[in-house]
Every structure is written in C-alpha cells, then in structure tokens.
Design an enzyme around this catalytic site. Structure first.
Site, PDB file in Angstrom:
ATOM      1  N   GLU A 112     -12.125   0.429  -9.984  1.00 31.01           N
ATOM      2  CA  GLU A 112     -11.685  -0.165 -11.201  1.00 31.01           C
ATOM      3  C   GLU A 112     -13.139  -0.212 -12.020  1.00 31.01           C
ATOM      4  OE1 GLU A 112     -11.355  -0.902  -7.830  1.00 31.01           O
ATOM      5  OE2 GLU A 112      -9.162  -1.539  -7.689  1.00 31.01           O
ATOM      6  N   GLU A 164       0.775  -1.324  -0.111  1.00 30.02           N
ATOM      7  CA  GLU A 164       0.094  -0.575  -0.225  1.00 30.02           C
ATOM      8  C   GLU A 164       0.878   1.605   0.125  1.00 30.02           C
ATOM      9  OE1 GLU A 164      -3.174   0.543  -0.378  1.00 30.02           O
ATOM     10  OE2 GLU A 164      -3.921  -1.806   0.176  1.00 30.02           O
ATOM     11  N   GLU A 190     -19.206  -5.440  -3.541  1.00 28.58           N
ATOM     12  CA  GLU A 190     -16.933  -6.259  -3.472  1.00 28.58           C
ATOM     13  C   GLU A 190     -17.412  -7.595  -4.034  1.00 28.58           C
ATOM     14  OE1 GLU A 190     -15.017  -4.420  -2.660  1.00 28.58           O
ATOM     15  OE2 GLU A 190     -13.341  -5.681  -2.144  1.00 28.58           O
ATOM     16  N   ASP A 216      -4.572  -9.504  -8.382  1.00 26.55           N
ATOM     17  CA  ASP A 216      -4.703  -8.150  -9.504  1.00 26.55           C
ATOM     18  C   ASP A 216      -4.000  -7.766  -9.899  1.00 26.55           C
ATOM     19  OD1 ASP A 216      -5.041  -7.107  -7.098  1.00 26.55           O
ATOM     20  OD2 ASP A 216      -6.844  -6.289  -6.909  1.00 26.55           O
TER      21      ASP A 216
END
Ligand code: DMJ
Length: 579
Positions: free
Chosen positions: A393, A139, A372, A279
């Site tokens: 996204e 992150e 989600e 991802d």
C-alpha cells in the site's frame, strides 16, 4: 488548489483526473530532475527483486500457491485463507499456482512477454477449480479471478507477439468457471454473499454467516468485467445487488461498519475506518465509477468519501469511529490505510494525499518498514500486530503521488522502500515477511501480492512505459483493467483513447488522450504537470466573492474537506480550528 473548471460536473472532472494519471506519464526521462542513470539503476534493482521472488517461487513452490522462502518450500495458502484443514484436501491437490496467476500482469508490465506466454500456456493446460477446497470469496476474487481476467485481456492485446500461436481464450474460460463457482455464495435472503465457499460443493452446512464490508463490497470490478467479457450478466448482477444492499445499510452519517451478517443484513461490528475489513469497499466505488461510468457509483462514493473525511480524519491521520454516532473508537494507524493517499490522488485531493503520505513515511523511516498497527494515542506499536507481510500500500500511494506531481522526492521514497525490502526481507530463497518490526525477525511467507502489487508499483515508479498507450485502472490486487468505451456508460466508441495527441506544455510535451481532451478541453492546458487537480470534496461557496448570510451559503474546503462557515463579518471560511 485550482478552482472548478466551468465545463465539467464533478464526476466528469474525476474521470479526467483518473485518465490523466495514465495520460500524463509520457514525459522525457530526467525532466523532473531525477537522473536517467539513477532511474535506470532503480528500475534494475526492482527487476532483480521481482525475479528473485518469482524464480524462487517457480523453483521451490510452483504449482502450489505461495513460497515459504526461509525453508524453500510451499504453502497452499489460498485454501488456508479459508482455514481449510489441509488434511481434507484431495491427495493429489497441488494448489492453484496462485503466485503464478498473480505474477502474470506484472510480467507484462515488466516487459517479459516470453515468460508471460509460458505462464498463460501452463495455466491453460493445467489449472482447474474443480477441487474440494473451502476458499475465501474476497481473496479468491481479487487474486485469482482478477489475475485471470487481467491476464486474459493482456494476452489478447499482446497475442500477436506470442511465439506459440494465437491465444485461445483459455484464461477467460477458467475465469468463467471460477465465477460460476462463486454464484452460490450470493444465494442469501439479502443478496450479501457468504465469505467462504467450497469450490466444488458451494456453501457448506453450518458455514459462518459473518462477513466483512470489503468482503461483499469489493467484488464489482472483477465480476463486472467478467460479465462484460463473457456476456453472462449474472456475475455483475450478483456483485451489484450485494453492493446496493451494503450501501442501504449505511448509517444516517453515511458510514458503514466493518462486519455484518449475510442472512439478516445486520451489522456486527459498528466501529470502522479506512483499513482492514473496509478499505477496498471505498476503492471499488470510485474505480467502478471510472471503469463503468455509472453515476450510481459516483453518488455512493462521494457521500462515503465526505463521511470518511468528516468523521475519520484527524489532520493527516485517520482513526476509526462508530458508524452510528461518528464518535472516535480506535486511534490507530494501520499499514493497510496507506492505500488512501493513492485513492485521494486519483480523485485530485493531492494535497491531502501528500500530507498523509508523509506521515506514513515517517513511520516507515522509524521502523524500516510499516508495522501492521501503530497506536497513535500511545505513540507505540500495537502489542501483537507488529508484523509487515511485504504489503504494497505505501509503495502504491508513492507511485500515484509521483504520477500526479512528478516530484522526484517520491522517487527517493521509492529508493528507501526498495532499500528496506532488500536489507531486511531478502533471503536466499526469496523475500520473507517481517514477523516483528521491533526485532526484524522474519516469518516463512512470501505473499503473492508481493509480486502482483509491491514489485509492480515500485517498477512503475521508475518505468511507466506500460501506461503510455492505454488507460488502466488497477484492481485492489494491482491487476490492470483497461478503460474501454464499450464498458463505459458515458463514452461512445469515438471517444476511445486510442489515438494520442501531444500537447505542447511549457516544460515538456504532455500526452493527452482523445478521451480526456474531448471531455474537457481546458484540462489539457494546465500550466504544469505538478498542478493539483480539482478536489473531489470541493463544494464552492454560493457566491464567488465568498460573502455569505448564513452557513448555508458556504461550501466545503477543497484541501481539508471541511465544511466552511459564515463569519460574523459575513465571509465563508474555516473559522473553527481544524487540527
Ligand atoms: C492485498 O491483497 C489487497 O491489496 C487487498 O485489498 C488488501 N491488501 C492486500 C495486501 O496488503
């Protein structure tokens, strides 16, 4: 689908497709049938959204990390991301101004250089990473390091327009200081980095050795660029070593798992898909290839992509599968998966991208936002993961598909996204995450990626002037990094896409970079902007006539990415039912 051009091997064609995403954006407004006034109206609506989120952050949360829009307060979430007990923070700790760092590149995209310069100056004078805080490496890399290096590059590019003198490289020094603090995480027998690290003291005693595939496989863009900007090769070397190790752990099916142990280099969770925990691993392989040009990235990506299409894809959906057997494990659509059509568009698999994008849009319309997790096999929401934390996204893929096709339908999808965000999530103090999409109950959190990604991609959908003079790739957190010949293994300096040429198209002039026209001149003569690019998974049949003696004479279908087989009559085709 267009057949492969004669002049390019597959990887080079890919670069052309990626570069053309930026190059083909200069057409006259309204040429796609979407009215000028409507476009301007949408652009202004997105601007309003950005500044509503940004101004509230600056008023109620800055210099802390993120805004709590319902209570008009703040959270130092970068530390919380590492599950840090906030009591352990120094008394005077006031956060890392995370949302400001994340907003900088968006401010440039939106054309607000004054506010950008103000932010750069404040960070230059006040930000420090010398704090006793346990943070999540992934992150921190994508949000802080990515935000800083992208803003540094933009500050250099735009410094002549600054009011307060020349830019002093301070953001790069901060990025360097942060990168240095990352390095101890990589000191493991495998080279795979710990997921958590203390910024002041390095890896803590009894630190967990579990990490995710994306946690150690999506560091290469930021750390690679940091090395190239500073001349310190340690960052790129550490990220590349980790990536190579990760790839060496793939199964014989070319699949990876979701979680692993950094000390033993053994998988913990064998089931994986294209969503959470994995991802950006796929995303960084292809984007590293586009940015740095090394065939090693292309080879990894191509094998990984074909395996995804083969084992995870079911029609327009992607389920999870066991990396060892390829057997389906979980039939779930997740909000994070919605980046995949954007990635496919970058590759040229526009038809496949469009199919999946439409399915995500169906779910978006059904709930008003994307949940989600949605159980595809039961046709219902996941019992606990019903939230929508303002994720980007779906907007990101909508932006890519519009760039590739210029189909105004994607602008209408953008309208629906903007409409939902304003209707369901806008509150007096900013934009709040949705806690439960079945009740639209809100949660007190405005994530920084709402400013770095969601608003940025929506803005670029209606105004892409930022992309007109430079080719960029966007990091997984939406921070633009320029494609430069000096960073690229293949392109000598003369090929820098700096002087744009205009090529007359039947509909409108297309802007073509020197780079794209040099790589493959024929690509500039495509009949229209809407023509799909060559698919990355396409392998032509052995004979142009499609005649075959065995399955080995048959290639891989471009749209479905399925292996073609030889029929009894001796022709290659998709003879098995696909969906
Ligand atoms: C972002 O922080 C990045 O896009 C990351 O790769 C995963 N998704 C979140 C936003 O949804």
């Amino acid at each position: 689908m267009r057949s492969p051009g004669p002049c390019l091997p597959a990887p080079a064609r890919l670069v052309v497709a990626a570069l053309l995403l930026a190059a083909l954006t200069g057409g006259a407004v309204g040429a796609d049938g979407y009215g000028r006034a409507r476009r301007l109206h949408m652009k202004n609506k997105v601007l309003e959204m950005f500044y509503h989120a940004y101004d509230n952050y600056m008023t109620y949360a800055f210099p802390h990390d993120e805004l709590k829009p319902l209570t008009k307060s703040f959270t130092d979430s970068l530390s919380e991301l590492g599950n840090l007990n906030l009591e352990h923070l120094p008394q005077d700790y006031s956060g890392s101004a995370l949302t400001l760092v994340e907003s900088l590149s968006s401010l440039v995209v939106l054309g607000n250089l004054t506010e950008f310069e103000r932010g750069v100056l404040w960070l230059s004078e006040n930000l420090t990473f010398d704090v006793d805080a346990r943070i999540n490496l992934f992150e921190c890399n994508i949000r802080l390091l990515g935000g800083l290096i992208s803003a540094h590059i933009l500050a250099k590019d735009y410094s002549s327009q600054f009011k307060h003198g020349l830019y002093q490289d301070r953001l790069l020094h901060l990025a360097d200081s942060l990168g240095n603090r990352f390095l101890p995480a990589f000191e493991t027998p495998t080279g795979l980095p710990y997921a958590w690290i203390n910024l002041k003291y390095g890896v803590m005693e009894n630190e967990t050795t579990e990490t995710s595939t994306s946690g150690c496989g999506s560091l290469i863009l930021e750390m690679g660029v940091l090395s190239r900007l500073t001349g310190d090769s340690r960052y790129e070397a550490a990220a590349l070593r980790a990536l190579r190790k990760l790839w060496s752990m793939r199964s014989s099916l070319n699949l990876v798992g979701t979680t692993l142990d950094v000390l033993t280099g053994k998988w913990i969770e064998y089931s994986s898909g294209i969503g959470a925990g994995v991802d950006s691993f796929y995303e960084y392989l292809i984007k590293a290839y586009i940015l740095f040009g090394s065939d090693e990235y292309w080879d990894m990506f191509h094998s990984a992509y074909l395996a995804v299409q083969k084992y995870f894809r079911h029609g327009p959906w992607y389920h999870e599968a066991d990396m060892r057997t390829g057997e389906a494990t979980h039939w779930q659509l997740t909000s994070l998966q919605a980046f995949w059509p954007g990635l496919q568009t970058l590759l040229g698999d526009v038809t496949a991208a469009n199919l999946s994008h439409r399915e995500f849009y169906n779910i978006w319309q059904r709930f008003g936002v994307l949940p989600e997790r949605y159980l595809l096999d039961y046709g219902m929401l996941h019992p606990t993961e019903k939230y929508y934390p303002l994720r980007p996204e779906f907007a990101e893929s909508t932006f890519y598909l519009y760039q590739a096709t210029k189909d105004p339908w994607y602008l209408e999808v953008g309208e629906a996204i903007v409409g939902s965000l304003n209707y369901y999530t806008k509150v007096d103090g900013g934009f709040a995450s949705v806690k439960d999409v079945s009740t639209m109950k809100l949660e007190d959190h405005q994530h920084s990626f709402f400013l770095s990604e969601t608003c940025k991609y929506l803005f670029l959908l209606y105004d892409d002037s930022f992309l007109r003079n430079q080719n960029y790739i966007f990091t997984t957190e939406g921070h633009p990094l320029p494609i430069r010949s000096t960073w690229h293994e293949k392109f000598p300096a003369a090929y820098v896409p700096s002087n744009w040429t205009f090529v007359k198209d039947e509909i409108q002039p297309i802007r073509v970079s020197a780079l794209s026209s040099q790589v493959c001149p024929e690509t500039i003569f495509w009949k229209s902007i809407g023509t799909p690019w060559e698919s990355a998974c396409h392998v032509p049949d052995a004979h142009a006539s499609h005649r075959c003696r065995t399955d080995d004479d048959c290639g891989i279908e471009a749209i479905t990415c399925k292996k073609r087989t030889c029929s009894m009559a001796g022709y290659c085709g998709l003879w098995l039912v696909i969906y």
